[in-house]
Design an enzyme around this catalytic site. Structure first.
Site, PDB file in Angstrom:
ATOM      1  CB  SER A  57      -0.741   0.167   1.186  1.00 49.10           C
ATOM      2  OG  SER A  57      -0.203   0.273   2.133  1.00 49.10           O
ATOM      3  CG  HIS A  58       2.837   3.313   3.231  1.00 42.21           C
ATOM      4  ND1 HIS A  58       2.007   2.627   3.265  1.00 42.21           N
ATOM      5  CD2 HIS A  58       1.796   4.335   2.415  1.00 42.21           C
ATOM      6  CE1 HIS A  58       0.573   2.896   4.377  1.00 42.21           C
ATOM      7  NE2 HIS A  58       1.437   4.486   3.692  1.00 42.21           N
ATOM      8  CG  ASP A  61      -3.583  -1.472   3.837  1.00 38.03           C
ATOM      9  OD1 ASP A  61      -3.245  -1.765   3.051  1.00 38.03           O
ATOM     10  OD2 ASP A  61      -3.412  -1.758   4.929  1.00 38.03           O
TER      11      ASP A  61
END
Lengths: 355, 355
Positions: B52-53, B193
């Site tokens: 997610s990053h 997320d």
């Protein structure tokens, strides 16, 4: 927690309550200085409506002192480790007198360096945590403290109690209002609140604890008798509460040189109730903030939280209870107050609002 | 989050991935120095399985740079405020280059004083937070950092989004193993997320967010489109997550001189996605610990957590993903990698493991 039965309560002036507690501590083996600090701390919790850390704790203090587990006359040793780092050996005494012994030196370090820490080890902390930081916010500082306690919390995904309830307390000054203060256990519930629920015969919500077999239970007695608490965070966030609890162990014990919550052995001291661990306090001087003043910015955030519908800011319930207690006296169950007067050797005196 | 469809993935050597990202940043208006720092950060998240990053964020970076909202060539200004207090004006640039600009001075302050803080303001943080503290633990320090983001979380009991997802990251050195590291959003779920769940069409659990009417919902799109996230903590502990989120606002914004999550207005910059706030980093030198060495004590706690049945310590999943990525290449969906090569102007080159 509010007093469950106000009709059976008496209201005692705060200075009177404090002096009765002071007498109890002294009669049970503390030095006068330690008695004064602990009495003020405990009476303040009761005054502020934090009943689980108020007079409810006195029998535990007395039982622990009688057991020989804690040294009520300990003389803390303050060690200047670095310009921003002060260590205190509480010498098997209570944490609060250790904090007070180093307080002035600590404040000087915070103001000189912008930030400093106080690492207390070989200490017993049996009280609420917010009284340690709120006065620092009144000095204009931002303060954070953590203390570990005794193994009664299962790590996320685990089966055996390892962490303490490991609270985190924070305080920050506001320009006009009372400081913003919170004090939160990283367990789903504070140990004192489970004890109060057990006494009152109340169930607790699912997710607060497990029984001796590691199964979830809503019965406080099953949690207290061989079971364990769970970290806070709920079904999907318990790993976060568990991570924060781990952080508290590392900061309050590993970094200070104190015991982890699972390390000390009080089995040779029946009646002992105070965890023998460590405490870390960090304070920051926000005068170095760039832009508008910190306390002014804190007001802005508090106003925005109210505007977003948050009913109470952290700490406001305590400030309200404090104002009521100072005006009308500190509420306490009449029977408990009689017991305390007896413990202080004052049972011949009248009790009640004029006592 | 694991890659959802490994069969469609390619595995790219880490240095190659980093240099492709670097080229994308430079082609979109960052200085070479900023490009190198952001590319390393983003490729590291992908390498460590923090999808997610990871590369998922690149279109957001590019869109933001194109909008003129962030200055990709900003030159941070480092201000020595006190022996333990360093401030950095990121000058409307990214937070990571601001951190790097002050890093050596910060480390010197930590070692000289035992504790120091770095207060970054006027900064954009669009990345995972653990990459900021893990390297400090590798220097033997205990480190804590907080960053606020953009109003998308309703305070406990409120009705309007006010806080950011406001993560807290912590890292501590171990004597033998990899550092203990955690990075937790104080919201019930990270914003990235929720975006991934929306993309994948998955529902999220009850208690993660509310819709535009303030009602609880399990639909990620209803949370993203006019709704808001909830603080972490679950039904009975949400006030704790909310208090921690408030603390992050005060430390990352009020104390640094940066914006609160609800203060900045990017409406004049369509496509902007990076929150324009502040970041606080605190580091402690545990060599001043009394008793056994800190890193050794950290090993003791990690062993005890394993003994209590905790399957993974915070950070271990990332360390495992990192080891796999460094051996076999960093996994990325084949289609996404082709898109990235095109963004880097390298679409004529072959993709895949030998690229």
């Amino acid at each position: 927690m509010q007093n469950p039965s106000p009709v059976e309560s008496v209201h005692i002036p705060f200075p009177r309550m404090r002096s009765v507690l002071e007498r109890i501590f002294e009669r049970n083996g503390t030095s006068p200085g330690v008695a004064a600090i602990l009495a003020d701390n405990c009476a303040s919790a009761q005054r502020d409506g934090a009943m689980s850390h108020g007079l409810f704790r006195i029998p535990g203090y007395v039982s622990t002192l009688k057991s020989g587990w804690v040294d009520g006359k300990a003389v803390p040793v303050v060690e200047d480790k670095a310009p921003g780092f002060i260590a205190v050996d509480a010498a098997n005494g209570f944490a609060q007198p250790a904090f007070f012994a180093a307080r002035d030196a600590f404040l000087a370090k915070v103001r000189a360096n912008g930030i400093a820490l106080m690492a207390i080890r070989r200490s017993h902390h049996f009280a609420a945590l917010w009284p340690d930081v709120e006065p620092l916010a009144r000095e204009g500082l931002v303060a954070l403290t953590v203390v570990n306690s005794m193994a009664c919390v299962v790590p996320s995904g685990g089966h055996t109690a390892l962490f303490g309830t490991n609270p985190i307390a924070f305080a920050a000054p506001r320009e006009n209002g009372e400081p913003v203060v919170f004090d939160l256990a990283t367990s789903a519930i504070a140990h004192g609140d489970i004890q109060i629920a057990a006494r009152a015969g109340h169930d607790v919500p699912q997710g607060y604890g497990v029984d001796r077999h590691g199964e979830h239970t809503t019965k406080p007695r099953e949690i207290l008798e061989g079971g364990a608490l769970l970290p806070f965070g709920g079904e999907h966030g318990m790993h976060k509460g568990s991570a924060l609890s781990m952080m508290v162990e590392l900061l309050a014990a590993a970094l200070t040189g104190g015991n982890f919550s699972f390390e000390f052995d009080w089995s040779g001291h029946p009646g002992a109730q105070t965890p023998y661990t460590g405490q870390l306090i960090i304070a920051i001087d926000p005068r170095l903030t760039s832009g508008q003043g910190f306390a002014q910015r804190c007001e802005t955030l508090v106003a925005a939280m109210a505007g977003a519908g948050q009913k109470r800011q952290p700490g406001s319930r305590r400030h309200e209870a404090r104002a009521r207690s100072l005006e009308h006296g500190v509420p306490v169950e009449a029977e408990r107050w009689r017991e305390l007067l007896a413990m202080a050797g004052l049972d011949h005196e009248e009790s009640g609002t004029t006592a």
